[in-house]
Design a protein around this motif. Structure first.
Motif, PDB file in Angstrom:
ATOM      1  N   TYR A  59       0.860  -1.191   0.000  1.00  0.00           N
ATOM      2  CA  TYR A  59       0.000   0.000   0.000  1.00  0.00           C
ATOM      3  C   TYR A  59       0.892   1.236   0.000  1.00  0.00           C
ATOM      4  O   TYR A  59       1.151   1.834   1.036  1.00  0.00           O
ATOM      5  N   VAL A  61       3.755   3.627  -2.970  1.00  0.00           N
ATOM      6  CA  VAL A  61       4.625   3.490  -4.139  1.00  0.00           C
ATOM      7  C   VAL A  61       6.008   3.021  -3.729  1.00  0.00           C
ATOM      8  O   VAL A  61       6.644   2.232  -4.423  1.00  0.00           O
ATOM      9  N   GLY A  62       6.488   3.493  -2.575  1.00  0.00           N
ATOM     10  CA  GLY A  62       7.795   3.072  -2.073  1.00  0.00           C
ATOM     11  C   GLY A  62       7.674   1.710  -1.410  1.00  0.00           C
ATOM     12  O   GLY A  62       6.757   1.488  -0.626  1.00  0.00           O
ATOM     13  N   ARG A 219      11.744   9.506   1.933  1.00  0.00           N
ATOM     14  CA  ARG A 219      12.083   8.576   3.002  1.00  0.00           C
ATOM     15  C   ARG A 219      13.150   9.212   3.883  1.00  0.00           C
ATOM     16  O   ARG A 219      14.110   9.800   3.375  1.00  0.00           O
ATOM     17  N   HIS A 265       4.246  11.631   8.129  1.00  0.00           N
ATOM     18  CA  HIS A 265       4.237  10.795   6.918  1.00  0.00           C
ATOM     19  C   HIS A 265       2.841  10.772   6.275  1.00  0.00           C
ATOM     20  O   HIS A 265       2.198   9.732   6.176  1.00  0.00           O
ATOM     21  N   SER A 268       0.725  10.992   1.057  1.00  0.00           N
ATOM     22  CA  SER A 268      -0.406  10.455   0.289  1.00  0.00           C
ATOM     23  C   SER A 268      -1.716  10.560   1.076  1.00  0.00           C
ATOM     24  O   SER A 268      -2.732  10.002   0.650  1.00  0.00           O
ATOM     25  N   ARG A 274      -5.836   8.137  -0.854  1.00  0.00           N
ATOM     26  CA  ARG A 274      -5.785   6.850  -0.158  1.00  0.00           C
ATOM     27  C   ARG A 274      -6.833   5.887  -0.739  1.00  0.00           C
ATOM     28  O   ARG A 274      -6.597   4.686  -0.824  1.00  0.00           O
TER      29      ARG A 274
END
Ligand code: 8YV
Length: 299
Positions: A59, A61-62, A219, A265, A268, A274
């Motif tokens: 869940y 992209v990273g 990150r 964080h 997104s 989401r």
């Protein structure tokens, strides 16, 4: 196909899953074929618990927290959620840029504390001009490019650094050291890999101009966090940070600093994005169930 999810993902797409169990990873499960475990490290120790596993649907992209090689060695496929979160993440990066450069949080504190108009507040309370300043983008992928588009609206000069050069008007390539010293704001948008870990090193942070700002929505481990804390404590630079090395832990020294804006964080973290990420996860799970090609396999 039996899916184990450590949490229900937001949005209506989730309801299309028929055989899903919401539970923590806490022991061997012979029946589970697909895993949805946001934020969890997926390595050999976890894979050992799921001998029937076919898919890890990430869940986000990273996917640096997923040991893709270990998955591949066992024939477990890995998917991520590229594309749908670029705008939201670039929006947050730009929000951190604006908030830090224009001292939004300090201003908010001042108003709420009733100190607007006191002698302290009459001392210069000046931010830095955003319009016309120079932005350095580290990692010109989908999110970095979305950041560049936002910067253009603010008439910023845009520098970028990544391995491959692009030939696009208004984007100037720089070696990373030059980008660090030439930009007013450096925004990090690279994936975390063994090669990019610590990319923004102590030496590179020292190249930032006095008064420059570092924005990180990618990150935490891309940056030498100890060195960043030292630079921020010196007051020489400022930072807008959404990501940290040991989330949810944040270096305590940052809490007392006015020259840093901190978010948990949430790059997104919009209802729309989401939900769209959930749709990608679910579409991959359903494709795997039907034996069809996965939508967004990594590599
Ligand atoms: C998180 C992210 O994955 O997509 C990424 O790489 O960092 C985020 O979208 C999301 O918060 C879910 O854990």
């Amino acid at each position: 196909m039996r899916v184990l999810a450590t949490q229900r993902l937001p949005g209506p797409a989730w309801d299309a899953l028929r055989d899903v169990e919401i539970a923590p990873i806490d022991g061997r499960r012979d029946d589970v074929e697909a895993l949805v475990a946001p934020g969890e490290r997926i390595d050999d120790a976890v894979l050992d618990l799921f001998p029937s596993l076919r898919l890890v649907a990430n869940y986000g992209v990273g996917y640096d927290q997923v040991d893709v090689a270990a998955c591949r060695a066992r024939g477990v496929e890995v998917t991520n959620t590229p594309g749908v979160l670029d705008a939201a993440t670039a929006d947050l990066a730009f929000a951190l840029l604006l908030a830090t450069r224009r001292r939004l949080v300090e201003g908010d504190d001042l108003v709420r504390s009733g100190n607007w108009g006191t002698s302290w507040a009459q001392a210069p309370f000046l931010g830095r001009e955003v319009t016309g300043s120079t932005l350095g983008i580290v990692g010109l992928g989908r999110i970095g490019s979305a950041m560049a588009r936002r910067a253009r609206g603010f008439e910023m000069r845009v520098l970028y650094h990544q391995r491959t050069r692009v030939d696009e008007p208004g984007l100037e390539y720089r070696a990373l050291d030059e980008l660090m010293s030439d930009a007013d704001v450096v925004s990090v948008h690279a994936p975390l890999t063994p090669e990019t870990k610590g990319l923004i090193s102590r030496e590179r942070l020292a190249l930032l101009r006095d008064g420059a700002t570092l924005v990180n929505t990618a990150r935490g481990a891309l940056v030498d966090e100890d060195a960043l804390v030292d630079e921020l404590m010196s007051g020489r630079i400022s930072a807008g940070l959404d990501v940290f090395v040991h989330e949810p832990a944040v270096p305590h020294a940052l809490f007392g600093l006015a020259n840093v804006v901190l978010t948990p964080h949430i790059g997104s973290g919009t209802v729309e994005t989401r939900s769209a990420m959930t749709q990608v996860v679910v579409d991959n799970l359903l494709a795997a169930e039907r034996g069809e090609p996965l939508l967004t396999p990594v590599n």
